[in-house]
Design a protein around this motif. Structure first.
Motif, PDB file in Angstrom:
ATOM      1  N   HIS A 126      38.731  43.147  37.699  1.00 13.64           N
ATOM      2  CA  HIS A 126      38.305  42.158  36.708  1.00 13.64           C
ATOM      3  C   HIS A 126      36.826  41.807  36.826  1.00 13.64           C
ATOM      4  O   HIS A 126      36.267  41.196  35.921  1.00 13.64           O
ATOM      5  CB  HIS A 126      39.146  40.877  36.835  1.00 13.64           C
ATOM      6  CG  HIS A 126      39.208  40.328  38.226  1.00 13.64           C
ATOM      7  ND1 HIS A 126      40.185  40.714  39.104  1.00 13.64           N
ATOM      8  CD2 HIS A 126      38.432  39.447  38.877  1.00 13.64           C
ATOM      9  CE1 HIS A 126      40.016  40.076  40.248  1.00 13.64           C
ATOM     10  NE2 HIS A 126      38.948  39.314  40.138  1.00 13.64           N
ATOM     11  N   TRP A 127      36.194  42.186  37.943  1.00 12.76           N
ATOM     12  CA  TRP A 127      34.760  41.911  38.074  1.00 12.76           C
ATOM     13  C   TRP A 127      33.919  42.904  37.278  1.00 12.76           C
ATOM     14  O   TRP A 127      32.709  42.715  37.136  1.00 12.76           O
ATOM     15  CB  TRP A 127      34.337  41.943  39.545  1.00 12.76           C
ATOM     16  CG  TRP A 127      34.692  43.191  40.284  1.00 12.76           C
ATOM     17  CD1 TRP A 127      35.832  43.417  41.002  1.00 12.76           C
ATOM     18  CD2 TRP A 127      33.922  44.387  40.387  1.00 12.76           C
ATOM     19  NE1 TRP A 127      35.819  44.679  41.535  1.00 12.76           N
ATOM     20  CE2 TRP A 127      34.661  45.304  41.187  1.00 12.76           C
ATOM     21  CE3 TRP A 127      32.682  44.789  39.894  1.00 12.76           C
ATOM     22  CZ2 TRP A 127      34.198  46.576  41.493  1.00 12.76           C
ATOM     23  CZ3 TRP A 127      32.223  46.062  40.199  1.00 12.76           C
ATOM     24  CH2 TRP A 127      32.968  46.931  40.990  1.00 12.76           C
ATOM     25  N   MET A 128      34.538  43.952  36.719  1.00  7.82           N
ATOM     26  CA  MET A 128      33.791  44.936  35.936  1.00  7.82           C
ATOM     27  C   MET A 128      33.800  44.555  34.457  1.00  7.82           C
ATOM     28  O   MET A 128      34.833  44.137  33.918  1.00  7.82           O
ATOM     29  CB  MET A 128      34.399  46.331  36.111  1.00  7.82           C
ATOM     30  CG  MET A 128      34.349  46.847  37.536  1.00  7.82           C
ATOM     31  SD  MET A 128      34.933  48.566  37.696  1.00  7.82           S
ATOM     32  CE  MET A 128      33.473  49.455  37.105  1.00  7.82           C
ATOM     33  N   LEU A 129      32.663  44.721  33.803  1.00  6.01           N
ATOM     34  CA  LEU A 129      32.599  44.497  32.364  1.00  6.01           C
ATOM     35  C   LEU A 129      33.267  45.660  31.626  1.00  6.01           C
ATOM     36  O   LEU A 129      33.596  46.693  32.215  1.00  6.01           O
ATOM     37  CB  LEU A 129      31.149  44.333  31.923  1.00  6.01           C
ATOM     38  CG  LEU A 129      30.416  43.126  32.535  1.00  6.01           C
ATOM     39  CD1 LEU A 129      28.954  43.123  32.096  1.00  6.01           C
ATOM     40  CD2 LEU A 129      31.095  41.815  32.150  1.00  6.01           C
ATOM     41  N   THR A 130      33.465  45.503  30.334  1.00  6.72           N
ATOM     42  CA  THR A 130      34.319  46.403  29.570  1.00  6.72           C
ATOM     43  C   THR A 130      33.882  47.860  29.626  1.00  6.72           C
ATOM     44  O   THR A 130      34.694  48.747  29.925  1.00  6.72           O
ATOM     45  CB  THR A 130      34.398  45.936  28.102  1.00  6.72           C
ATOM     46  OG1 THR A 130      34.933  44.605  28.075  1.00  6.72           O
ATOM     47  CG2 THR A 130      35.295  46.849  27.286  1.00  6.72           C
ATOM     48  N   HIS A 155      44.015  40.456  35.788  1.00  8.23           N
ATOM     49  CA  HIS A 155      43.914  39.372  34.818  1.00  8.23           C
ATOM     50  C   HIS A 155      43.675  39.992  33.446  1.00  8.23           C
ATOM     51  O   HIS A 155      42.629  40.608  33.211  1.00  8.23           O
ATOM     52  CB  HIS A 155      42.769  38.442  35.202  1.00  8.23           C
ATOM     53  CG  HIS A 155      42.707  37.181  34.410  1.00  8.23           C
ATOM     54  ND1 HIS A 155      43.790  36.332  34.281  1.00  8.23           N
ATOM     55  CD2 HIS A 155      41.698  36.617  33.698  1.00  8.23           C
ATOM     56  CE1 HIS A 155      43.444  35.294  33.529  1.00  8.23           C
ATOM     57  NE2 HIS A 155      42.185  35.447  33.161  1.00  8.23           N
ATOM     58  N   MET A 156      44.650  39.860  32.548  1.00  9.39           N
ATOM     59  CA  MET A 156      44.580  40.489  31.224  1.00  9.39           C
ATOM     60  C   MET A 156      45.101  39.507  30.177  1.00  9.39           C
ATOM     61  O   MET A 156      46.150  39.716  29.562  1.00  9.39           O
ATOM     62  CB  MET A 156      45.423  41.770  31.188  1.00  9.39           C
ATOM     63  CG  MET A 156      45.028  42.824  32.194  1.00  9.39           C
ATOM     64  SD  MET A 156      46.127  44.284  32.101  1.00  9.39           S
ATOM     65  CE  MET A 156      45.493  45.267  33.451  1.00  9.39           C
ATOM     66  N   PRO A 157      44.404  38.413  29.950  1.00  8.87           N
ATOM     67  CA  PRO A 157      44.914  37.411  29.013  1.00  8.87           C
ATOM     68  C   PRO A 157      44.862  37.896  27.568  1.00  8.87           C
ATOM     69  O   PRO A 157      43.936  38.590  27.172  1.00  8.87           O
ATOM     70  CB  PRO A 157      43.971  36.225  29.226  1.00  8.87           C
ATOM     71  CG  PRO A 157      42.689  36.861  29.676  1.00  8.87           C
ATOM     72  CD  PRO A 157      43.101  38.046  30.505  1.00  8.87           C
ATOM     73  N   GLN A 227      40.033  41.881  28.918  1.00  8.56           N
ATOM     74  CA  GLN A 227      40.726  42.566  27.834  1.00  8.56           C
ATOM     75  C   GLN A 227      42.245  42.422  27.996  1.00  8.56           C
ATOM     76  O   GLN A 227      42.750  42.383  29.119  1.00  8.56           O
ATOM     77  CB  GLN A 227      40.345  44.049  27.831  1.00  8.56           C
ATOM     78  CG  GLN A 227      38.870  44.313  27.643  1.00  8.56           C
ATOM     79  CD  GLN A 227      38.352  43.859  26.293  1.00  8.56           C
ATOM     80  OE1 GLN A 227      39.120  43.638  25.367  1.00  8.56           O
ATOM     81  NE2 GLN A 227      37.039  43.731  26.169  1.00  8.56           N
ATOM     82  N   PRO A 228      42.984  42.362  26.887  1.00 11.07           N
ATOM     83  CA  PRO A 228      44.439  42.231  26.970  1.00 11.07           C
ATOM     84  C   PRO A 228      45.095  43.545  27.393  1.00 11.07           C
ATOM     85  O   PRO A 228      44.449  44.614  27.380  1.00 11.07           O
ATOM     86  CB  PRO A 228      44.824  41.861  25.532  1.00 11.07           C
ATOM     87  CG  PRO A 228      43.773  42.512  24.696  1.00 11.07           C
ATOM     88  CD  PRO A 228      42.498  42.382  25.493  1.00 11.07           C
ATOM     89  N   THR A 252      49.040  35.334  31.614  1.00 15.96           N
ATOM     90  CA  THR A 252      47.640  35.561  31.940  1.00 15.96           C
ATOM     91  C   THR A 252      47.357  36.926  32.548  1.00 15.96           C
ATOM     92  O   THR A 252      46.206  37.366  32.549  1.00 15.96           O
ATOM     93  CB  THR A 252      47.137  34.503  32.940  1.00 15.96           C
ATOM     94  OG1 THR A 252      47.940  34.570  34.137  1.00 15.96           O
ATOM     95  CG2 THR A 252      47.225  33.108  32.353  1.00 15.96           C
ATOM     96  N   ASP A 253      48.359  37.600  33.085  1.00 18.16           N
ATOM     97  CA  ASP A 253      48.150  38.834  33.834  1.00 18.16           C
ATOM     98  C   ASP A 253      49.055  39.950  33.329  1.00 18.16           C
ATOM     99  O   ASP A 253      50.092  39.684  32.714  1.00 18.16           O
ATOM    100  CB  ASP A 253      48.397  38.614  35.330  1.00 18.16           C
ATOM    101  CG  ASP A 253      47.283  37.785  35.956  1.00 18.16           C
ATOM    102  OD1 ASP A 253      47.153  36.613  35.584  1.00 18.16           O
ATOM    103  OD2 ASP A 253      46.562  38.318  36.803  1.00 18.16           O
ATOM    104  N   GLY A 254      48.650  41.186  33.598  1.00 20.25           N
ATOM    105  CA  GLY A 254      49.458  42.325  33.182  1.00 20.25           C
ATOM    106  C   GLY A 254      49.420  43.435  34.205  1.00 20.25           C
ATOM    107  O   GLY A 254      48.529  43.485  35.057  1.00 20.25           O
ATOM    108  N   LEU A 255      50.390  44.322  34.114  1.00 19.53           N
ATOM    109  CA  LEU A 255      50.446  45.543  34.913  1.00 19.53           C
ATOM    110  C   LEU A 255      50.622  46.675  33.926  1.00 19.53           C
ATOM    111  O   LEU A 255      51.681  46.804  33.275  1.00 19.53           O
ATOM    112  CB  LEU A 255      51.608  45.503  35.907  1.00 19.53           C
ATOM    113  CG  LEU A 255      51.937  46.787  36.659  1.00 19.53           C
ATOM    114  CD1 LEU A 255      50.734  47.320  37.424  1.00 19.53           C
ATOM    115  CD2 LEU A 255      53.124  46.573  37.602  1.00 19.53           C
TER     116      LEU A 255
END
Length: 260
Positions: A126-130, A155-157, A227-228, A252-255
């Protein structure tokens, strides 16, 4: 008087509690991740633990799948020291230092066995930008064998439901404050505690020189571009995975899993 010793297991346990302060469903995510590994690539996988930290994924892989082998990669010297100390003497696990923002980071990996069966990462990218993250996904695709898997739990809201997310954030803040009052450590407090470990003081100072001290840096993570799960799944397909899908999520999070 001998050199100070480190209780590696105690620091692993402390790391887990600190992470659970943020992610109370962390073990459920790991369970689903390992279910998918076993279902798709079998009980003896060769696993790349990407941005491995203290080796949390490697630890759970090897406890559940004793014939697995893992390679952990990270840039944080203090977390790598904890990982190496914890797994000292276990030939199934090895750890290398590399910076994932360097296009040549994968050159540091031991690849005598060819591509990996699984590349796994959790609460790390999550510390990396898109756009850098998109580029990293493309590199990962080249490290996974045909039929192998890549999974990112992070973290993928999905901000399409703002009232739901506002309520969840308020609920989580209240829970975290309640747990903090009970004595649990947050991110900054955990690093302060680790800096007090005599045998690790030098490597923690090295970490602070690279990334800053989390106890005094207001925010050492990307909080600009999240990103979602749908973006992660689509990007995995764009970079070469045959299939991709979300296999677990919370508000808030995804796998998200990509099948090569």
């Amino acid at each position: 008087m001998g050199a100070p010793t480190v209780d590696w297991q105690a620091w692993q346990d402390s790391w887990d509690r600190q992470q659970e302060w943020y992610l109370p469903d962390r073990e459920e995510r790991f369970r689903v991740m390992l279910d998918m590994v076993e279902a798709l690539v079998g009980p003896e996988p060769r696993v790349l633990d990407l941005a491995c930290g203290t080796g949390s994924i490697s630890d759970r892989v090897l406890r559940r799948l004793p014939k697995a082998r893992t390679v952990g990669v990270d840039r944080d010297p203090a977390l790598l020291a904890l990982a190496r100390g914890h797994f000292a003497g276990d030939a199934r696990a090895e750890f290398v230092s590399a910076d994932l923002s360097d296009p040549a980071w994968s050159d540091a990996l031991p690849l005598p066995g060819g591509p990996f069966d699984a590349v796994l990462t959790a609460t790390a990218l999550h510390w990396m930008l898109t756009e850098p993250l998109r580029g990293l996904y493309g590199q990962v695709a080249g490290l996974v064998r045909e039929g192998g898997v890549f999974m990112n739990a992070d973290h993928m809201p999905d901000e399409s439901a703002p009232r739901v997310h506002a309520a969840v954030r308020a609920f989580e803040r209240a829970r975290q404050e309640r747990v903090r009052r009970e004595g649990e450590l947050d991110w900054g407090s955990w690093w302060t505690a680790l800096a007090g470990e005599p045998a690790l003081r030098d490597v923690v100072e090295e970490r602070f020189a690279l990334f800053g001290n989390p106890a005094v840096v207001a925010n050492d993570h990307n909080d600009e571009e999240f990103q979602p799960p749908s973006w992660h799944a689509a990007t995995m397909r764009e970079v070469g995975f045959a299939e991709s899908t979300t296999v677990w999520c919370s508000p808030t999070d995804g796998l998200v899993l990509g099948l090569r």
